[in-house]
Design a protein around this motif. Structure first.
Motif, PDB file in Angstrom:
ATOM      1  N   MET A  64      -4.204   0.595  -0.662  1.00  0.00           N
ATOM      2  CA  MET A  64      -2.884   1.105  -0.308  1.00  0.00           C
ATOM      3  C   MET A  64      -2.270   0.204   0.761  1.00  0.00           C
ATOM      4  N   GLU A  65      -0.953   0.309   0.910  1.00  0.00           N
ATOM      5  CA  GLU A  65      -0.243  -0.405   1.971  1.00  0.00           C
ATOM      6  C   GLU A  65       0.133   0.623   3.036  1.00  0.00           C
ATOM      7  N   ILE A  66      -0.473   0.468   4.188  1.00  0.00           N
ATOM      8  CA  ILE A  66      -0.381   1.464   5.251  1.00  0.00           C
ATOM      9  C   ILE A  66       0.684   1.058   6.258  1.00  0.00           C
ATOM     10  N   THR A  67       1.531   1.996   6.627  1.00  0.00           N
ATOM     11  CA  THR A  67       2.567   1.746   7.623  1.00  0.00           C
ATOM     12  C   THR A  67       2.009   2.088   8.996  1.00  0.00           C
ATOM     13  N   SER A  68       1.416   1.103   9.640  1.00  0.00           N
ATOM     14  CA  SER A  68       0.943   1.306  11.010  1.00  0.00           C
ATOM     15  C   SER A  68       2.144   1.259  11.959  1.00  0.00           C
ATOM     16  N   ARG A  69       1.936   1.575  13.209  1.00  0.00           N
ATOM     17  CA  ARG A  69       3.032   1.514  14.178  1.00  0.00           C
ATOM     18  C   ARG A  69       3.536   0.089  14.354  1.00  0.00           C
ATOM     19  N   ALA A  70       2.666  -0.882  14.094  1.00  0.00           N
ATOM     20  CA  ALA A  70       3.063  -2.285  14.233  1.00  0.00           C
ATOM     21  C   ALA A  70       3.750  -2.819  12.989  1.00  0.00           C
ATOM     22  N   GLY A  71       3.442  -2.229  11.834  1.00  0.00           N
ATOM     23  CA  GLY A  71       3.971  -2.733  10.572  1.00  0.00           C
ATOM     24  C   GLY A  71       2.966  -2.511   9.461  1.00  0.00           C
ATOM     25  N   HIS A  72       3.136  -3.218   8.367  1.00  0.00           N
ATOM     26  CA  HIS A  72       2.332  -2.972   7.168  1.00  0.00           C
ATOM     27  C   HIS A  72       0.964  -3.648   7.227  1.00  0.00           C
ATOM     28  N   VAL A  73      -0.037  -2.914   6.715  1.00  0.00           N
ATOM     29  CA  VAL A  73      -1.400  -3.428   6.589  1.00  0.00           C
ATOM     30  C   VAL A  73      -1.922  -2.982   5.224  1.00  0.00           C
ATOM     31  N   PRO A  83      -3.810   7.462   7.113  1.00  0.00           N
ATOM     32  CA  PRO A  83      -2.483   7.969   7.472  1.00  0.00           C
ATOM     33  C   PRO A  83      -1.606   6.906   8.115  1.00  0.00           C
ATOM     34  N   PRO A  84      -0.301   6.988   7.889  1.00  0.00           N
ATOM     35  CA  PRO A  84       0.620   6.082   8.570  1.00  0.00           C
ATOM     36  C   PRO A  84       0.774   6.479  10.038  1.00  0.00           C
ATOM     37  N   GLY A  85       1.359   5.584  10.813  1.00  0.00           N
ATOM     38  CA  GLY A  85       1.690   5.907  12.196  1.00  0.00           C
ATOM     39  C   GLY A  85       0.603   5.656  13.216  1.00  0.00           C
ATOM     40  N   LEU A  86      -0.545   5.120  12.760  1.00  0.00           N
ATOM     41  CA  LEU A  86      -1.605   4.777  13.701  1.00  0.00           C
ATOM     42  C   LEU A  86      -1.323   3.409  14.310  1.00  0.00           C
ATOM     43  N   SER A  87      -2.001   3.104  15.394  1.00  0.00           N
ATOM     44  CA  SER A  87      -1.873   1.772  15.970  1.00  0.00           C
ATOM     45  C   SER A  87      -2.444   0.734  15.006  1.00  0.00           C
ATOM     46  N   PHE A  88      -2.108  -0.511  15.233  1.00  0.00           N
ATOM     47  CA  PHE A  88      -2.633  -1.589  14.397  1.00  0.00           C
ATOM     48  C   PHE A  88      -4.155  -1.587  14.435  1.00  0.00           C
ATOM     49  N   ALA A  89      -4.726  -1.501  15.640  1.00  0.00           N
ATOM     50  CA  ALA A  89      -6.176  -1.556  15.787  1.00  0.00           C
ATOM     51  C   ALA A  89      -6.847  -0.373  15.104  1.00  0.00           C
ATOM     52  N   GLU A  90      -6.291   0.830  15.254  1.00  0.00           N
ATOM     53  CA  GLU A  90      -6.914   1.995  14.637  1.00  0.00           C
ATOM     54  C   GLU A  90      -6.782   1.940  13.123  1.00  0.00           C
ATOM     55  N   THR A  91      -5.681   1.399  12.626  1.00  0.00           N
ATOM     56  CA  THR A  91      -5.520   1.245  11.183  1.00  0.00           C
ATOM     57  C   THR A  91      -6.616   0.346  10.630  1.00  0.00           C
ATOM     58  N   LEU A  92      -6.876  -0.770  11.307  1.00  0.00           N
ATOM     59  CA  LEU A  92      -7.960  -1.659  10.876  1.00  0.00           C
ATOM     60  C   LEU A  92      -9.299  -0.930  10.906  1.00  0.00           C
ATOM     61  N   ASP A  93      -9.526  -0.149  11.951  1.00  0.00           N
ATOM     62  CA  ASP A  93     -10.790   0.580  12.065  1.00  0.00           C
ATOM     63  C   ASP A  93     -10.957   1.572  10.909  1.00  0.00           C
ATOM     64  N   ARG A  94      -9.885   2.306  10.581  1.00  0.00           N
ATOM     65  CA  ARG A  94      -9.966   3.309   9.507  1.00  0.00           C
ATOM     66  C   ARG A  94     -10.273   2.650   8.166  1.00  0.00           C
ATOM     67  N   ILE A  95      -9.701   1.478   7.935  1.00  0.00           N
ATOM     68  CA  ILE A  95      -9.972   0.745   6.691  1.00  0.00           C
ATOM     69  C   ILE A  95     -11.443   0.334   6.632  1.00  0.00           C
ATOM     70  N   ARG A  96     -11.932  -0.206   7.718  1.00  0.00           N
ATOM     71  CA  ARG A  96     -13.312  -0.699   7.736  1.00  0.00           C
ATOM     72  C   ARG A  96     -14.329   0.434   7.686  1.00  0.00           C
ATOM     73  N   GLU A  97     -13.985   1.588   8.225  1.00  0.00           N
ATOM     74  CA  GLU A  97     -14.889   2.741   8.156  1.00  0.00           C
ATOM     75  C   GLU A  97     -15.176   3.131   6.711  1.00  0.00           C
ATOM     76  N   GLN A  98     -14.225   2.828   5.815  1.00  0.00           N
ATOM     77  CA  GLN A  98     -14.410   3.131   4.396  1.00  0.00           C
ATOM     78  C   GLN A  98     -15.025   1.965   3.620  1.00  0.00           C
ATOM     79  N   GLY A  99     -15.383   0.914   4.336  1.00  0.00           N
ATOM     80  CA  GLY A  99     -15.942  -0.250   3.666  1.00  0.00           C
ATOM     81  C   GLY A  99     -14.903  -1.178   3.070  1.00  0.00           C
ATOM     82  N   GLY A 100     -13.637  -0.966   3.442  1.00  0.00           N
ATOM     83  CA  GLY A 100     -12.556  -1.807   2.930  1.00  0.00           C
ATOM     84  C   GLY A 100     -12.316  -3.030   3.784  1.00  0.00           C
TER      85      GLY A 100
END
Length: 227
Positions: A64-73, A83-100
């Motif tokens: 998916m393309e996630i709308t972080s607070r910084a922009g798209h990831v 979920p959208p609206g997380l910080s850039f760093a937390e968005t990266l963490d959430r992706i990696r927690e799923q093995g992505g």
């Protein structure tokens, strides 16, 4: 080397047009080996693609393309909605927690929610990969800056059509040195076993995609208001 589409959208995106069937048919027709549908802040269509892709001779990669607070990831390989609206760093963490793997698309294009408008370069280098060729370009400057940055910091590189209509799926692809297996493809991206290739989406189609997306956003907002 596999030919992989890592950035495209279905009708589930607010600015996408086509259903899963048409996207998979196009992917097969242009000779792709694997595909990830990356809708804006939704994952249902991508999960459907991942399930049905083998019927078309393809590997389906959820994402998916996630709308972080910084922009798209791009979250490539995630199977649950980030979920959208997380910080850039937390968005990266959430992706990696799923093995992505966390891929930053069009990072230097502010008008398209590129993250560089809102984070410094030190944060950008924490991404697993950077999209250095996006087919929906006007001048190509953003792609060139992304590629130079990735090379300078030795960050893995990807490409994507960013197609919002099925006809443009496969316009830009990432060539990946991997087995036709989701886990091996994700590992290869993170390890930089990639090459990028692609061509510009014709301007008339880019404008048509943008106009269609704007129209669908208005229709959706009206429906929500009266719903």
């Amino acid at each position: 080397m596999l030919s992989v589409e890592l950035h495209c959208h279905s009708a589930l995106s607010h600015d996408g047009r086509d259903p899963v069937d048409l996207i998979l048919e196009q992917a097969k027709a242009v000779g792709l080996d694997a595909i990830a549908v990356t809708d804006h802040d939704h994952i249902e269509a991508s999960l459907e693609v991942a399930e049905r892709a083998p019927d078309y001779g393809l590997v389906g990669i959820p994402g998916m393309e996630i709308t972080s607070r910084a922009g798209h990831v791009l979250g490539i390989g995630v199977e649950e909605r980030v979920p959208p609206g997380l910080s850039f760093a937390e968005t990266l963490d959430r992706i990696r927690e799923q093995g992505g793997v966390a891929v930053v698309p069009h990072p230097f294009q502010k008008s398209r929610s590129g993250v560089v408008a809102n984070i410094d370069r030190g944060e950008l280098i924490k991404a697993d990969a950077i999209e250095v060729y996006n087919s929906r370009l006007l001048t190509g400057r953003g792609n060139r800056r992304a590629k130079a940055f990735a090379r300078r910091h030795r960050i893995p590189m990807t490409a994507g059509s960013d197609a919002h209509i099925s006809e443009m799926v496969g316009q830009a692809v990432t060539r990946i040195d991997a087995a036709p297996d989701v886990r091996d493809i994700l590992d290869a991206i993170a390890e930089g076993r990639t090459e990028v290739q692609g061509k510009r989406t014709p301007w008339r189609i880019s404008f048509r995609q943008a106009a269609g997306g704007a129209k669908r956003r208005v229709v959706n907002r009206v429906a929500q208001f009266f719903g």
